[in-house]
Design a protein around this motif. Structure first.
Motif: not given
Length: 333
Positions: A23-28, A75-76, A100-102
């Motif tokens: 997977p690729e990380p999305g926003a946040g 945005g992280v 995972v959520p940052a």
């Protein structure tokens, strides 16, 4: 990447190990290579569809994985690729990589390994919140820890002792005394004694001059909860964190009034959603204490990712001493 996938709720053995696209990380979000994923009692409820928070199927289970950041979403801020983190995600840990959520990730000190973080995960934040938020523990209190040899029990003993409590560890056999005393217990309460309804209270009273326990941490429920409720001091606080013994107990409200005692429940995921500031404070302190060597992450048994069903079964049947971890990208015991 390989990941455990739940397509239909049922026994853990019904889930499958699948090859999924990376997977690729999305926003946040952060993408981490999972180095340790704790196996928890609550996971058995997730597999069977009995847990109160469930994503849409198919999904990968696994709360609170630890590992190395390999990609960072838009945005992280405050993280770098290559850092190791403990990520208090609600699911996704039973995999070689996880999104995972940052906002729920904590950078690990250099001297706290990912396996150590996996041992701390979900156990120490639960114990911290139970003791100091719900239980309002103060130095000098007597804390009775039920299920003291379990993950939350171990964490509660250590944290209570560090904060100046007298710790009574409830164990299934006196043979476990040395084990729990290593982690902070001042004395044991032997749950194998006959007539538990009276013998538990007698043991607690003997250790407290007849006063009882100021705080009770209960991950067990069942008959042990019923007995422990009778051993609570005036204005004592009982914090329910689970029902590993099987039966969900009931309470006669008049008993609470007669002794001016409180019984509260803790669902730590709700704190993460509603009061993240409290969980942030908990993890700052927990990781600092671990880095200083003041808390011991404790023993663990590691399993390959493909052994997820065996690992969970060994946990539920108490065949594994210490914390049970999946190590998708590492060596196993």
């Amino acid at each position: 990447m390989k990941a455990v996938v739940i397509e239909d709720f049922g026994a853990p053995s019904q889930a499958t190990l699948q090859d999924l696209p990376m997977p690729e990380p999305g926003a946040g979000q952060l993408l981490i290579a999972v180095e340790a994923a704790p196996v928890n009692f609550v996971d058995s409820l997730v597999f069977t569809g009995k847990y109160q928070f469930l994503p849409e199927r198919p999904f990968t289970p696994g709360k609170g994985p630890a590992g190395k950041i390999v990609a960072i979403g838009e945005g992280v801020e405050g993280f770098e690729v290559g850092q190791r983190v403990l990520a208090m995600a609600e699911h996704g840990g039973y995999a070689e990589a996880a999104l995972v959520p940052a906002k729920d990730a904590y950078v690990l000190p250099e001297n706290v390994s990912s396996e150590d973080a996996g041992v701390l995960s979900l156990a120490f934040d639960t114990a911290w919140t139970a003791l100091f938020e719900q239980g309002r523990m103060q130095p000098g209190d007597t804390v009775l820890v039920l299920g003291a040899t379990g993950a939350v029990g171990n964490a509660a003993m250590q944290l209570a002792k560090i904060k100046g409590a007298k710790v009574l560890a409830a164990v299934s056999s006196p043979d476990r005394a040395d084990e729990v005393k290593r982690y902070g217990a001042d004395a044991i309460v032997d749950l194998s004694q006959p007539n538990l309804r009276d013998s538990l209270r007698e043991q607690v009273y003997a250790q407290t001059g007849g006063r009882g326990a100021d705080v009770v941490i209960d991950p067990l429920g069942g008959d042990i909860f019923d007995a422990a409720l009778r051993a609570v001091a005036w204005r004592g606080r009982v914090v329910v964190v689970g029902f590993a013994a099987g039966r969900i107990p009931t309470i006669k409200a008049n008993y609470l009034m007669l002794k001016n005692i409180e019984v509260s429940g803790l669902q730590v995921s709700d704190y993460r959603k509603r009061r993240p500031d409290i969980l942030d404070a908990a993890f700052r302190e927990i990781l600092a204490l671990a880095s200083e060597g003041r808390i011991l992450p404790g023993p663990r048994k590691t399993y390959a990712l493909a052994e997820f069903a065996t690992a969970l079964d060994d946990l539920l049947e108490r065949r594994a001493r210490g914390r049970v971890l999946l190590v998708p990208n590492g060596a196993v015991d």
